[in-house]
Design a protein around this motif. Structure first.
Motif, PDB file in Angstrom:
ATOM      1  N   THR A  47       0.805  -1.217   0.000  1.00 44.45           N
ATOM      2  CA  THR A  47       0.000   0.000   0.000  1.00 44.45           C
ATOM      3  C   THR A  47       0.840   1.270   0.000  1.00 44.45           C
ATOM      4  OG1 THR A  47      -0.121  -0.001   2.419  1.00 44.45           O
ATOM      5  CG2 THR A  47      -1.854  -1.185   1.218  1.00 44.45           C
ATOM      6  N   GLY A  48       2.180   1.120   0.081  1.00 45.33           N
ATOM      7  CA  GLY A  48       3.095   2.269   0.125  1.00 45.33           C
ATOM      8  C   GLY A  48       4.118   2.069   1.231  1.00 45.33           C
ATOM      9  N   THR A  49       5.323   2.560   1.026  1.00 44.67           N
ATOM     10  CA  THR A  49       6.398   2.322   1.997  1.00 44.67           C
ATOM     11  C   THR A  49       6.472   3.355   3.112  1.00 44.67           C
ATOM     12  OG1 THR A  49       7.827   3.256   0.255  1.00 44.67           O
ATOM     13  CG2 THR A  49       7.973   0.896   0.645  1.00 44.67           C
ATOM     14  N   VAL A  54       4.658   4.288  -3.707  1.00 46.51           N
ATOM     15  CA  VAL A  54       3.640   5.276  -3.363  1.00 46.51           C
ATOM     16  C   VAL A  54       2.342   4.581  -2.973  1.00 46.51           C
ATOM     17  CG1 VAL A  54       4.691   7.004  -4.862  1.00 46.51           C
ATOM     18  CG2 VAL A  54       2.897   5.513  -5.781  1.00 46.51           C
ATOM     19  N   TYR A  55       1.408   5.375  -2.436  1.00 46.83           N
ATOM     20  CA  TYR A  55       0.125   4.812  -2.018  1.00 46.83           C
ATOM     21  C   TYR A  55      -0.577   4.148  -3.202  1.00 46.83           C
ATOM     22  CZ  TYR A  55       0.350   7.456   2.378  1.00 46.83           C
ATOM     23  OH  TYR A  55       0.704   7.954   3.605  1.00 46.83           O
ATOM     24  N   LEU A  56      -0.952   2.896  -3.023  1.00 42.26           N
ATOM     25  CA  LEU A  56      -1.720   2.172  -4.017  1.00 42.26           C
ATOM     26  C   LEU A  56      -3.173   2.643  -3.947  1.00 42.26           C
ATOM     27  CD1 LEU A  56      -0.531  -0.141  -5.828  1.00 42.26           C
ATOM     28  CD2 LEU A  56      -1.864  -1.712  -4.434  1.00 42.26           C
ATOM     29  N   THR A  57      -3.808   2.786  -5.078  1.00 45.37           N
ATOM     30  CA  THR A  57      -5.186   3.272  -5.140  1.00 45.37           C
ATOM     31  C   THR A  57      -6.132   2.135  -5.551  1.00 45.37           C
ATOM     32  OG1 THR A  57      -5.116   3.851  -7.489  1.00 45.37           O
ATOM     33  CG2 THR A  57      -4.305   5.512  -5.900  1.00 45.37           C
ATOM     34  N   PRO A  58      -7.429   2.331  -5.363  1.00 46.50           N
ATOM     35  CA  PRO A  58      -8.391   1.336  -5.869  1.00 46.50           C
ATOM     36  C   PRO A  58      -8.266   1.117  -7.370  1.00 46.50           C
ATOM     37  CG  PRO A  58      -9.451   2.754  -4.260  1.00 46.50           C
ATOM     38  CD  PRO A  58      -8.095   3.348  -4.507  1.00 46.50           C
ATOM     39  N   GLN A  59      -7.938   2.171  -8.113  1.00 48.60           N
ATOM     40  CA  GLN A  59      -7.769   2.038  -9.555  1.00 48.60           C
ATOM     41  C   GLN A  59      -6.553   1.168  -9.898  1.00 48.60           C
ATOM     42  OE1 GLN A  59      -8.304   5.032  -7.950  1.00 48.60           O
ATOM     43  NE2 GLN A  59     -10.490   5.037  -8.505  1.00 48.60           N
ATOM     44  N   ASP A  60      -5.524   1.223  -9.062  1.00 47.20           N
ATOM     45  CA  ASP A  60      -4.366   0.351  -9.254  1.00 47.20           C
ATOM     46  C   ASP A  60      -4.718  -1.105  -8.986  1.00 47.20           C
ATOM     47  OD1 ASP A  60      -2.480   2.442  -9.793  1.00 47.20           O
ATOM     48  OD2 ASP A  60      -2.245   2.801  -7.640  1.00 47.20           O
ATOM     49  N   ALA A  61      -5.492  -1.339  -7.929  1.00 45.27           N
ATOM     50  CA  ALA A  61      -5.749  -2.705  -7.475  1.00 45.27           C
ATOM     51  C   ALA A  61      -6.777  -3.436  -8.338  1.00 45.27           C
ATOM     52  CB  ALA A  61      -6.227  -2.678  -6.023  1.00 45.27           C
ATOM     53  N   GLY A  72       2.953  -2.783   3.964  1.00 41.72           N
ATOM     54  CA  GLY A  72       3.519  -1.470   3.694  1.00 41.72           C
ATOM     55  C   GLY A  72       5.017  -1.510   3.898  1.00 41.72           C
ATOM     56  N   GLY A  73       5.496  -0.410   4.505  1.00 38.74           N
ATOM     57  CA  GLY A  73       4.894   0.672   5.234  1.00 38.74           C
ATOM     58  C   GLY A  73       3.797   0.245   6.206  1.00 38.74           C
ATOM     59  N   GLU A  74       3.130   1.280   6.678  1.00 37.71           N
ATOM     60  CA  GLU A  74       1.951   1.081   7.518  1.00 37.71           C
ATOM     61  C   GLU A  74       0.717   1.265   6.645  1.00 37.71           C
ATOM     62  OE1 GLU A  74      -1.093   0.482   9.674  1.00 37.71           O
ATOM     63  OE2 GLU A  74       0.893  -0.049  10.430  1.00 37.71           O
ATOM     64  N   PRO A  75      -0.040   0.177   6.375  1.00 41.32           N
ATOM     65  CA  PRO A  75      -1.182   0.284   5.470  1.00 41.32           C
ATOM     66  C   PRO A  75      -2.200   1.351   5.849  1.00 41.32           C
ATOM     67  CG  PRO A  75      -0.607  -2.000   5.767  1.00 41.32           C
ATOM     68  CD  PRO A  75       0.239  -1.229   6.741  1.00 41.32           C
ATOM     69  N   TYR A  76      -2.386   1.615   7.148  1.00 39.62           N
ATOM     70  CA  TYR A  76      -3.432   2.557   7.528  1.00 39.62           C
ATOM     71  C   TYR A  76      -3.007   4.021   7.409  1.00 39.62           C
ATOM     72  CZ  TYR A  76      -6.293  -1.390   8.624  1.00 39.62           C
ATOM     73  OH  TYR A  76      -7.044  -2.550   8.501  1.00 39.62           O
ATOM     74  N   LEU A  77      -1.803   4.277   6.905  1.00 38.58           N
ATOM     75  CA  LEU A  77      -1.479   5.623   6.435  1.00 38.58           C
ATOM     76  C   LEU A  77      -2.101   5.886   5.059  1.00 38.58           C
ATOM     77  CD1 LEU A  77       2.266   6.115   7.444  1.00 38.58           C
ATOM     78  CD2 LEU A  77       0.302   7.391   8.311  1.00 38.58           C
ATOM     79  N   ASN A  78      -2.302   4.812   4.301  1.00 37.61           N
ATOM     80  CA  ASN A  78      -2.905   4.940   2.978  1.00 37.61           C
ATOM     81  C   ASN A  78      -4.392   5.276   3.147  1.00 37.61           C
ATOM     82  OD1 ASN A  78      -4.262   4.306   0.482  1.00 37.61           O
ATOM     83  ND2 ASN A  78      -2.508   3.079  -0.132  1.00 37.61           N
ATOM     84  N   PRO A  79      -4.847   6.408   2.594  1.00 35.70           N
ATOM     85  CA  PRO A  79      -6.252   6.810   2.801  1.00 35.70           C
ATOM     86  C   PRO A  79      -7.261   5.851   2.177  1.00 35.70           C
ATOM     87  CG  PRO A  79      -5.201   8.220   1.167  1.00 35.70           C
ATOM     88  CD  PRO A  79      -4.103   7.394   1.777  1.00 35.70           C
ATOM     89  N   HIS A  80      -6.799   4.954   1.306  1.00 36.53           N
ATOM     90  CA  HIS A  80      -7.700   4.023   0.627  1.00 36.53           C
ATOM     91  C   HIS A  80      -7.758   2.652   1.292  1.00 36.53           C
ATOM     92  CE1 HIS A  80      -7.598   6.963  -2.613  1.00 36.53           C
ATOM     93  NE2 HIS A  80      -6.293   6.822  -2.705  1.00 36.53           N
ATOM     94  N   MET A  81      -7.088   2.455   2.446  1.00 33.90           N
ATOM     95  CA  MET A  81      -6.894   1.108   2.949  1.00 33.90           C
ATOM     96  C   MET A  81      -8.197   0.362   3.176  1.00 33.90           C
ATOM     97  SD  MET A  81      -4.840  -1.291   3.671  1.00 33.90           S
ATOM     98  CE  MET A  81      -6.067  -2.576   3.406  1.00 33.90           C
ATOM     99  N   ASN A  82      -9.155   0.958   3.832  1.00 32.16           N
ATOM    100  CA  ASN A  82     -10.413   0.240   4.085  1.00 32.16           C
ATOM    101  C   ASN A  82     -11.165  -0.042   2.790  1.00 32.16           C
ATOM    102  OD1 ASN A  82     -10.251  -0.153   6.880  1.00 32.16           O
ATOM    103  ND2 ASN A  82     -11.071   1.872   7.331  1.00 32.16           N
ATOM    104  N   THR A  83     -11.067   0.858   1.821  1.00 25.68           N
ATOM    105  CA  THR A  83     -11.692   0.615   0.522  1.00 25.68           C
ATOM    106  C   THR A  83     -11.025  -0.549  -0.189  1.00 25.68           C
ATOM    107  OG1 THR A  83     -12.310   2.944   0.286  1.00 25.68           O
ATOM    108  CG2 THR A  83     -12.205   1.642  -1.728  1.00 25.68           C
ATOM    109  N   LEU A  84      -9.698  -0.610  -0.150  1.00 23.08           N
ATOM    110  CA  LEU A  84      -8.974  -1.711  -0.782  1.00 23.08           C
ATOM    111  C   LEU A  84      -9.367  -3.051  -0.162  1.00 23.08           C
ATOM    112  CD1 LEU A  84      -5.467  -0.004  -0.983  1.00 23.08           C
ATOM    113  CD2 LEU A  84      -6.902  -0.627  -2.947  1.00 23.08           C
ATOM    114  N   ARG A  94       3.501   0.006  -6.646  1.00 19.30           N
ATOM    115  CA  ARG A  94       3.581   1.129  -7.587  1.00 19.30           C
ATOM    116  C   ARG A  94       4.762   1.997  -7.171  1.00 19.30           C
ATOM    117  NH1 ARG A  94      -1.116   4.779 -10.431  1.00 19.30           N
ATOM    118  NH2 ARG A  94       0.302   6.046 -11.670  1.00 19.30           N
ATOM    119  N   ARG A  95       5.743   2.064  -8.052  1.00 21.75           N
ATOM    120  CA  ARG A  95       6.954   2.806  -7.756  1.00 21.75           C
ATOM    121  C   ARG A  95       6.740   4.303  -7.940  1.00 21.75           C
ATOM    122  NH1 ARG A  95      10.383  -1.213  -7.177  1.00 21.75           N
ATOM    123  NH2 ARG A  95      10.121  -3.097  -8.456  1.00 21.75           N
ATOM    124  N   LYS A  96       7.443   5.080  -7.173  1.00 22.65           N
ATOM    125  CA  LYS A  96       7.364   6.531  -7.302  1.00 22.65           C
ATOM    126  C   LYS A  96       7.751   6.934  -8.723  1.00 22.65           C
ATOM    127  CE  LYS A  96       8.881  10.747  -4.951  1.00 22.65           C
ATOM    128  NZ  LYS A  96       9.720  11.268  -3.841  1.00 22.65           N
TER     129      LYS A  96
END
Length: 313
Positions: free
Chosen positions: A37-39, A60-67, A88-100, A259-261
């Motif tokens: 979900t991002g580092t 970088v943060y993975l998005t629903p469109q990526d997944a 991650g990283g910490e997945p819950y830093l990603n704003p999309h985590m619960n959606t993913l 997803r790489r920066k």
């Protein structure tokens, strides 16, 4: 005749430094698809496998469109339901985590989220989303909490002063809200595996956490990794010597999406531990990624083959 000049260890994809045939692992079928979900992480651990930190945004943060395309591919391959892991990283830093997580669960998969259960997970909006997922999907959602040891001193030595107490607050909240739990610790911090499991069992009992400490899928004890170490290279002969079936190695049944920066889209790599090594990048689709994986990194030896570990449940 002059001596043959073999390559340096863990460099040639086909030959070891001793001139032996390097082992590879054939893909046998998808059991776990990981999404990184991002580092970025809220803390910086001393021995983080992939160097996550508050500053590392190489993934970088993975998005629903990526997944979504990868979940579509699983359906098209007829491979599901499988385990969908989020790390991650910490997945819950990603704003999309619960959606993913919801996207995976709504398609009938199981979701496994790796978290330190600290402040990012404890934000009210994240808690509301987690509670909703638990109500909707029950035990098909599991959170694996990183707890390096059952004592504060050893855990905090890895993660920083006060980390143990903060993680226990998160664990307590998850217990109270009925979320299915597992825990990840580290073998190097334990007296012995039996003693470590007994110590964790006592801690889980105090927390009222339904985590069977004798189940290696619910209390996962990972080997410590040494980036400066010099493990032996894995050859084709090792399978017989170690009496080990290559089909049991993690890359026989799992892949990870990153997803790489700066990249215009996500891609697939063979291993959760090697997101920066281009030799383990397998393509942009799951279909592209199913070639055998050559074990040309020291983590292949330390973690998977000799360490006997797997990130999957």
């Amino acid at each position: 005749m002059p001596d043959t000049a073999w390559p340096a260890p863990f460099t040639d994809p086909d030959v070891t430094a001793k001139g032996e045939t390097r082992a590879s692992v054939a893909f046998k079928g998808l059991k776990t698809l990981w999404f990184n979900t991002g580092t970025l992480c809220n803390i910086e651990c001393v021995n983080c496998y992939i160097e996550s930190s508050p500053k590392n945004d190489r993934l970088v943060y993975l998005t629903p469109q990526d997944a979504a395309p990868y979940l579509d591919e699983i359906d098209a391959m007829g491979a599901g339901p499988v385990e969908i892991g989020f790390t991650g990283g910490e997945p819950y830093l990603n704003p999309h985590m619960n959606t993913l997580a919801a996207m995976a669960l709504e398609r009938g998969h199981e979701a496994l989220v790796l978290t330190n259960a600290m402040r990012p997970m404890m934000r009210p909006g994240v808690q509301d989303g987690l509670a909703d997922l638990q109500r909707r999907f029950g035990p098909r959602l599991t959170l694996r909490v990183s707890l390096d040891h059952y004592t504060p001193a050893l855990h905090d030595a890895e993660r920083g002063a006060g980390a143990f107490d903060e993680t226990l607050k998160g664990l307590a909240w998850l217990v109270q809200n009925g979320v299915r739990l597992s825990v990840a610790g580290r073998k190097a911090m334990a007296e012995s595996e039996a003693e470590a499991r007994a110590g964790f069992a006592a801690l889980f009992a105090r927390l009222g956490a339904d985590i069977p400490a004798d189940d290696p899928g619910r209390l996962v004890l990972f080997p410590e990794m040494d980036p400066e170490g010099a493990p032996p290279e894995i050859t084709t002969a090792c399978w017989g010597i170690l009496k080990l079936d290559p089909a049991t190695i993690m890359c026989a049944s799992s892949r990870m999406v990153v997803r790489r920066k700066g990249a215009d889209r996500a891609s697939v790599i063979s291993c959760t531990l090697l997101p920066y090594d281009e030799a383990f990048e397998l393509g942009q689709t799951l279909g592209d990624s199913l070639a055998p994986v050559k074990l040309k990194h020291k983590f292949c030896a330390q973690f998977c083959v000799l360490g006997g570990a797997s990130c999957s449940a």
